[in-house]
Design an enzyme around this catalytic site. Structure first.
Site, PDB file in Angstrom:
ATOM      1  N   ASN A 208      -0.806 -14.136  11.896  1.00  0.00           N
ATOM      2  CA  ASN A 208      -1.092 -15.483  12.399  1.00  0.00           C
ATOM      3  C   ASN A 208      -0.211 -16.499  11.668  1.00  0.00           C
ATOM      4  O   ASN A 208       0.605 -16.124  10.835  1.00  0.00           O
ATOM      5  CB  ASN A 208      -2.576 -15.817  12.250  1.00  0.00           C
ATOM      6  CG  ASN A 208      -3.009 -15.714  10.800  1.00  0.00           C
ATOM      7  OD1 ASN A 208      -2.538 -16.446   9.947  1.00  0.00           O
ATOM      8  ND2 ASN A 208      -3.897 -14.756  10.519  1.00  0.00           N
ATOM      9  N   ASP A 277      -8.523 -10.595  12.261  1.00  0.00           N
ATOM     10  CA  ASP A 277      -9.815  -9.973  12.607  1.00  0.00           C
ATOM     11  C   ASP A 277      -9.642  -8.549  13.094  1.00  0.00           C
ATOM     12  O   ASP A 277     -10.555  -7.737  12.989  1.00  0.00           O
ATOM     13  CB  ASP A 277     -10.518 -10.807  13.683  1.00  0.00           C
ATOM     14  CG  ASP A 277     -11.089 -12.094  13.095  1.00  0.00           C
ATOM     15  OD1 ASP A 277     -11.681 -12.026  12.002  1.00  0.00           O
ATOM     16  OD2 ASP A 277     -10.903 -13.163  13.708  1.00  0.00           O
ATOM     17  N   LYS A 287       9.777   3.246  13.209  1.00  0.00           N
ATOM     18  CA  LYS A 287       9.913   2.254  14.283  1.00  0.00           C
ATOM     19  C   LYS A 287       9.735   2.939  15.638  1.00  0.00           C
ATOM     20  O   LYS A 287      10.411   3.940  15.915  1.00  0.00           O
ATOM     21  CB  LYS A 287      11.300   1.606  14.192  1.00  0.00           C
ATOM     22  CG  LYS A 287      11.523   0.543  15.226  1.00  0.00           C
ATOM     23  CD  LYS A 287      12.893  -0.073  15.094  1.00  0.00           C
ATOM     24  CE  LYS A 287      13.155  -1.002  16.261  1.00  0.00           C
ATOM     25  NZ  LYS A 287      14.544  -1.429  16.334  1.00  0.00           N
ATOM     26  N   LYS A 344     -22.389 -15.515   7.086  1.00  0.00           N
ATOM     27  CA  LYS A 344     -21.584 -14.970   5.978  1.00  0.00           C
ATOM     28  C   LYS A 344     -22.207 -15.282   4.621  1.00  0.00           C
ATOM     29  O   LYS A 344     -21.589 -15.055   3.584  1.00  0.00           O
ATOM     30  CB  LYS A 344     -20.154 -15.501   6.066  1.00  0.00           C
ATOM     31  CG  LYS A 344     -19.506 -15.165   7.429  1.00  0.00           C
ATOM     32  CD  LYS A 344     -18.015 -15.359   7.421  1.00  0.00           C
ATOM     33  CE  LYS A 344     -17.448 -15.169   8.828  1.00  0.00           C
ATOM     34  NZ  LYS A 344     -16.125 -14.592   8.847  1.00  0.00           N
TER      35      LYS A 344
HETATM   36  O1  PMT Z   1      -2.623 -21.542   5.334  1.00  0.00           O
HETATM   37  P1  PMT Z   1      -2.441 -22.910   5.962  1.00  0.00           P
HETATM   38  O2  PMT Z   1      -1.220 -22.962   6.851  1.00  0.00           O
HETATM   39  O3  PMT Z   1      -2.481 -24.026   4.965  1.00  0.00           O
HETATM   40  O4  PMT Z   1      -3.660 -23.139   6.971  1.00  0.00           O
HETATM   41  C1  PMT Z   1      -4.941 -23.315   6.468  1.00  0.00           C
HETATM   42  C2  PMT Z   1      -5.971 -22.576   7.313  1.00  0.00           C
HETATM   43  C3  PMT Z   1      -6.032 -23.182   8.703  1.00  0.00           C
HETATM   44  C4  PMT Z   1      -5.617 -21.094   7.406  1.00  0.00           C
HETATM   45  C5  PMT Z   1      -7.341 -22.759   6.556  1.00  0.00           C
HETATM   46  O5  PMT Z   1      -7.665 -24.114   6.472  1.00  0.00           O
HETATM   47  C6  PMT Z   1      -8.458 -22.009   7.269  1.00  0.00           C
HETATM   48  O6  PMT Z   1      -9.098 -22.499   8.173  1.00  0.00           O
HETATM   49  N1  PMT Z   1      -8.697 -20.764   6.815  1.00  0.00           N
HETATM   50  C7  PMT Z   1      -9.643 -19.818   7.471  1.00  0.00           C
HETATM   51  C8  PMT Z   1      -8.969 -19.187   8.647  1.00  0.00           C
HETATM   52  C9  PMT Z   1      -9.873 -18.196   9.363  1.00  0.00           C
HETATM   53  O7  PMT Z   1      -9.547 -17.055   9.400  1.00  0.00           O
HETATM   54  O8  PMT Z   1     -11.005 -18.683   9.799  1.00  0.00           O
HETATM   55  P2  PMT Z   1     -12.148 -17.823  10.598  1.00  0.00           P
HETATM   56  O9  PMT Z   1     -13.016 -18.875  11.223  1.00  0.00           O
HETATM   57  O10 PMT Z   1     -11.513 -16.823  11.481  1.00  0.00           O
HETATM   58  O11 PMT Z   1     -12.893 -17.085   9.427  1.00  0.00           O
HETATM   59  C10 PMT Z   1     -14.037 -17.639   8.799  1.00  0.00           C
HETATM   60  C11 PMT Z   1     -14.034 -17.295   7.330  1.00  0.00           C
HETATM   61  O12 PMT Z   1     -14.148 -15.897   7.141  1.00  0.00           O
HETATM   62  C12 PMT Z   1     -12.796 -17.708   6.562  1.00  0.00           C
HETATM   63  O13 PMT Z   1     -13.183 -18.124   5.265  1.00  0.00           O
HETATM   64  C13 PMT Z   1     -11.969 -16.429   6.472  1.00  0.00           C
HETATM   65  O14 PMT Z   1     -11.165 -16.401   5.295  1.00  0.00           O
HETATM   66  C14 PMT Z   1     -13.073 -15.384   6.407  1.00  0.00           C
HETATM   67  N2  PMT Z   1     -12.723 -14.096   6.992  1.00  0.00           N
HETATM   68  C15 PMT Z   1     -12.473 -13.975   8.321  1.00  0.00           C
HETATM   69  C16 PMT Z   1     -12.215 -12.744   8.858  1.00  0.00           C
HETATM   70  C17 PMT Z   1     -12.213 -11.614   8.014  1.00  0.00           C
HETATM   71  N3  PMT Z   1     -11.956 -10.407   8.502  1.00  0.00           N
HETATM   72  N4  PMT Z   1     -12.438 -11.750   6.708  1.00  0.00           N
HETATM   73  C18 PMT Z   1     -12.705 -12.972   6.184  1.00  0.00           C
HETATM   74  O15 PMT Z   1     -12.908 -13.108   4.968  1.00  0.00           O
END
Ligand code: PMT
Length: 397
Positions: A208, A277, A287, A344
């Protein structure tokens, strides 16, 4: 001794800068002066040299013994105060223009920057100037409000430089606030940052747009407050902040393993990483050749779900440990953020909207801080500033 670098630019209020030097010295600050050549038309560098006991510098190429004065000045001070700041200098700061010693120093400066604009009321009220000042504020620069009253040009209104004693008092308050920062010394903080990359084959991956800026800003701020910081980071181009232990990882499963190890001793866990995810179920070691493999091999890539790192840490949280997650949403930011807080087991969710030019990769971020009983809407601000607010709130838990 605390050093304040005073930047003087070329407006009539430059004469007041001499009094600012005295007001700062009264408060025991060592003051050094850098001026624009226009400022030197109003007040002689000799005046500032006599008052500050240091040479007042104007010309980048006329600093005997120092071939890179903008670096020496910008990295040798505890605060860079630009007073008065003309409309021209404010515009250059906002645009990142560095065409003289003062503006190059501002760009190279690693200390906090404070700006006291001073200009004619009609100039001050122009949208261009106000937008430039807003840009500086958003980036974490302290911008003092101009004083209002009779101006040298005969107009009346806002645009006057505040009195030197008032400016010196703001500087003093700034240093007091810094001294009063809650100390995180002895606290262990684990922060995830950046994207994860999930291989499809030896050269291709699913990932991403996360740049790591948010997570690295959090790590820098926690380290500045004295914490012992482990930064578990996916691949990004940023340099690890000083004093931070970088734990580089690539995939979500590597990130999970690193977090599990670090979480045991952590006081605070902050998950700002954009963890993929899903991952390709069976990545190829070599490859995959176009056209040479089984028919349709790349027409679909079967994905399986990755472990949820934040949820895993939330589930094993001990009393006293703090777990903070992020929520990156394109819509219903608060609603989905609240759901993630509960599912979470986090103490706080920083919910931010993502999309084109938002969240991912940007220097600024606008977030909601969601706890069990509260939703705090924050304005758009620099990620460094947001990091500081997040740590302030964690301190209050
Ligand atoms: O890195 P930058 O360019 O500065 O951008 C910042 C950001 C947009 C990445 C940051 O501000 C942000 O929003 N980070 C979380 C991104 C994310 O994956 O969000 P989510 O809503 O999909 O996940 C929710 C939470 O669960 C997050 O804390 C994530 O780190 C965590 N997560 C999600 C999926 C997973 N498999 N494991 C996790 O720990």
């Amino acid at each position: 001794m605390t050093t304040v670098l005073l930047g003087v630019s070329g407006g009539i209020a430059a004469y007041k800068a001499a009094e600012i030097v005295r007001a700062l010295q009264k408060r025991d600050y060592d003051v050094r002066v850098v001026m624009t050549s226009n400022a030197a038309q109003f007040v002689s560098p000799l005046t500032f040299a006599a008052l500050s006991h240091h040479e007042a510098l104007v010309d980048e190429f006329d600093c005997p013994g120092d071939p890179i004065p903008h670096i020496t000045l910008g990295q040798g001070c505890d605060l860079f105060l630009i007073a008065p700041a003309t409309a021209n200098v404010v515009a250059k700061l906002a645009a990142g223009i560095a065409d003289d010693l003062l503006t190059s120093t501002a760009l190279a400066c690693t200390a906090p920057v404070m700006v006291a604009p001073a200009m004619n009321v009609h100039m001050y009220e122009k949208a261009a100037v106000q937008e430039n000042l807003a840009t500086l504020r958003r980036r974490g620069i302290t911008v003092l409000d101009a004083a209002s009253g009779y101006q040298a040009c005969g107009d009346t209104g806002p645009g006057r430089l505040p009195e030197p004693e008032q400016i010196a008092a703001v500087v003093e308050e700034h240093f007091h606030r810094q001294d009063a920062l809650p100390s995180w010394t002895g606290k262990k903080v684990v922060i995830t940052a950046g994207p994860t990359v999930e291989p499809i084959d030896a050269v291709r991956f699913v990932s991403n747009y996360s740049s790591g800026k948010m997570g690295y800003a959090l790590a820098a701020e926690a380290a500045r407050r004295g914490a012992d910081v482990a930064l578990v980071s996916g691949p990004v181009t940023l340099k690890a902040p000083e004093g931070v232990q970088l734990v580089p990882v690539k995939t979500a499963r590597e990130m999970l393993a690193a977090c599990e190890e670090a979480f045991v001793a952590a006081d605070v866990f902050i998950a700002s990483a954009a963890v993929a995810d899903f991952r390709p179920e069976s990545p190829s070691d070599s490859k995959i050749k176009k056209g040479s493999s089984q028919e349709g091999q790349l027409s679909y890539v079967r994905l399986v779900e990755n472990p949820d790192i934040l949820a895993a840490m939330g589930a094993k949280k001990r009393p006293g440990q703090r777990v903070v997650g992020f929520a990156a949403e394109t819509d219903n930011v608060v609603g989905y953020g609240q759901q993630k807080l509960a599912s979470k087991h986090a103490d706080m969710i920083v919910a931010n909207q993502v999309g084109e030019n938002k969240g991912f990769g940007a220097d600024d971020n606008q977030a909601f801080l969601i706890t069990e009983n509260n939703v705090e809407e924050l304005p758009l601000m620099a990620k460094q500033q947001l990091a500081s607010v997040i740590l302030d709130r964690i301190e209050q838990f």
